[in-house]
Scaffold this motif. Structure first.
Motif, short mmCIF file in Angstrom:
data_model
loop_
_atom_site.label_atom_id
_atom_site.label_comp_id
_atom_site.label_asym_id
_atom_site.label_seq_id
_atom_site.Cartn_x
_atom_site.Cartn_y
_atom_site.Cartn_z
N PHE A 1 45.53 39.83 30.94
CA PHE A 1 46.63 40.77 31.19
C PHE A 1 47.24 40.56 32.58
CE2 PHE A 1 43.77 43.11 28.26
CZ PHE A 1 44.60 43.07 27.15
N GLY A 2 46.81 39.53 33.29
CA GLY A 2 47.41 39.20 34.57
C GLY A 2 46.61 39.61 35.80
N SER A 3 45.37 40.04 35.62
CA SER A 3 44.56 40.42 36.78
C SER A 3 44.25 39.22 37.64
CB SER A 3 43.24 41.07 36.31
OG SER A 3 42.40 41.31 37.42
N ASP A 4 44.28 39.43 38.95
CA ASP A 4 43.95 38.38 39.91
C ASP A 4 42.51 38.46 40.38
OD1 ASP A 4 46.63 37.40 39.99
OD2 ASP A 4 47.17 39.03 41.33
N VAL A 5 41.76 39.44 39.90
CA VAL A 5 40.38 39.63 40.35
C VAL A 5 39.52 38.50 39.83
CG1 VAL A 5 38.36 41.14 40.27
CG2 VAL A 5 40.65 42.13 40.49
N SER A 6 38.89 37.79 40.75
CA SER A 6 37.96 36.73 40.38
C SER A 6 36.69 37.36 39.82
CB SER A 6 37.62 35.87 41.59
OG SER A 6 38.78 35.23 42.07
N VAL A 7 36.09 36.70 38.88
CA VAL A 7 34.93 37.27 38.21
C VAL A 7 33.64 36.90 38.94
CG1 VAL A 7 33.67 37.41 36.02
CG2 VAL A 7 36.17 37.26 36.03
N THR A 8 33.22 35.65 38.85
CA THR A 8 31.92 35.27 39.42
C THR A 8 31.89 35.40 40.93
OG1 THR A 8 32.56 32.94 39.38
CG2 THR A 8 31.29 33.76 37.51
N GLU A 9 33.02 35.20 41.59
CA GLU A 9 33.06 35.28 43.05
C GLU A 9 32.83 36.70 43.56
OE1 GLU A 9 35.23 33.85 41.07
OE2 GLU A 9 35.68 31.83 41.78
N ASN A 10 32.94 37.70 42.69
CA ASN A 10 32.77 39.09 43.10
C ASN A 10 31.43 39.69 42.68
OD1 ASN A 10 35.20 40.01 44.51
ND2 ASN A 10 36.21 39.28 42.66
N ARG A 11 30.52 38.87 42.21
CA ARG A 11 29.22 39.37 41.74
C ARG A 11 28.50 40.17 42.82
NH1 ARG A 11 25.24 38.75 37.98
NH2 ARG A 11 26.22 37.14 36.77
N THR A 12 28.39 39.66 44.01
CA THR A 12 27.67 40.35 45.09
C THR A 12 28.40 41.63 45.48
OG1 THR A 12 26.78 38.27 45.90
CG2 THR A 12 26.78 40.13 47.43
N GLN A 13 29.72 41.57 45.61
CA GLN A 13 30.49 42.74 46.00
C GLN A 13 30.37 43.85 44.96
OE1 GLN A 13 31.41 39.60 46.16
NE2 GLN A 13 32.94 39.23 47.75
N ILE A 14 30.48 43.52 43.67
CA ILE A 14 30.41 44.57 42.66
C ILE A 14 29.00 45.11 42.54
CG2 ILE A 14 30.04 43.17 40.59
CD1 ILE A 14 32.26 46.33 40.99
N GLN A 15 28.00 44.29 42.79
CA GLN A 15 26.63 44.80 42.81
C GLN A 15 26.48 45.87 43.89
OE1 GLN A 15 23.53 41.84 42.57
NE2 GLN A 15 22.14 43.12 43.76
N ASP A 16 27.06 45.61 45.06
CA ASP A 16 27.01 46.59 46.16
C ASP A 16 27.80 47.85 45.80
OD1 ASP A 16 25.49 44.79 47.58
OD2 ASP A 16 27.14 44.13 48.87
N VAL A 17 28.98 47.68 45.18
CA VAL A 17 29.81 48.83 44.79
C VAL A 17 29.08 49.69 43.76
CG1 VAL A 17 31.92 49.46 43.52
CG2 VAL A 17 32.03 47.76 45.36
#
Length: 164
Positions: free
Chosen positions: A33-49
């Motif tokens: 749908f056009g999201s720019d959010v990277s998936v695997t590169e955000n694993r650590t950040q989303i774990q913290d969130v």
């Protein structure tokens, strides 16, 4: 609880791995749908969130006997501006594809809304990708209305040199 029975609860800290995997499915699905959010590169950040949302009691999950099948992350908006309303934010809502259209998303959304209302929130905001008609229809069916529109312009690398 049978495998088909769905339970709604706060997650345990040891369930972060399942939640991160589901968030990655959400982020990957939004790419079409056009999201720019990277998936695997955000694993650590989303774990913290997710860990912070668990600590702050700002997450609900839907579970069967075996696994988490959906989640909602939400928060009370805090920022630089004084607002005329106490605003809550639905940050992420996801239900596994094989459990959609069974009321799971509605239950999760309702739990988040009740939690935010109990915390004094009077308005809830959320974002949806413009091309994700299923998400837009879902939120509109729960009395959400368009409040703000975001515009986007893709810039080619050589565009900056054209103006010089």
């Amino acid at each position: 609880m049978s495998d088909n029975e769905i339970n709604y609860s706060r997650p345990e800290i040891d369930e972060i791995g399942q939640l991160v995997s589901l968030w990655m499915r959400l982020a990957d699905g939004q790419r079409k749908f056009g999201s720019d959010v990277s998936v695997t590169e955000n694993r650590t950040q989303i774990q913290d969130v997710i860990a912070q949302h668990i600590v702050d009691d700002q997450i609900w999950v839907a579970k069967t006997d075996r696994q988490i099948i959906g989640f909602v992350l939400y928060a009370i908006e805090e920022g630089y501006y004084v607002l005329s309303e106490a605003r809550g934010i639905i940050r992420d809502l996801f239900v596994r594809e094989d459990y959609r259209s069974q009321g799971v998303g509605s239950h999760l959304l309702n739990r988040a809304e009740m939690s935010l209302s109990g915390a004094g929130v009077t308005v809830i905001i959320l974002d949806s990708m413009a091309d994700n008609s299923a998400a837009r229809d879902f939120y509109q069916s729960h009395d959400y209305t368009v409040h703000r529109v975001t515009y986007r312009k893709d810039i080619e690398n050589d565009t900056h040199s054209k103006g010089e």
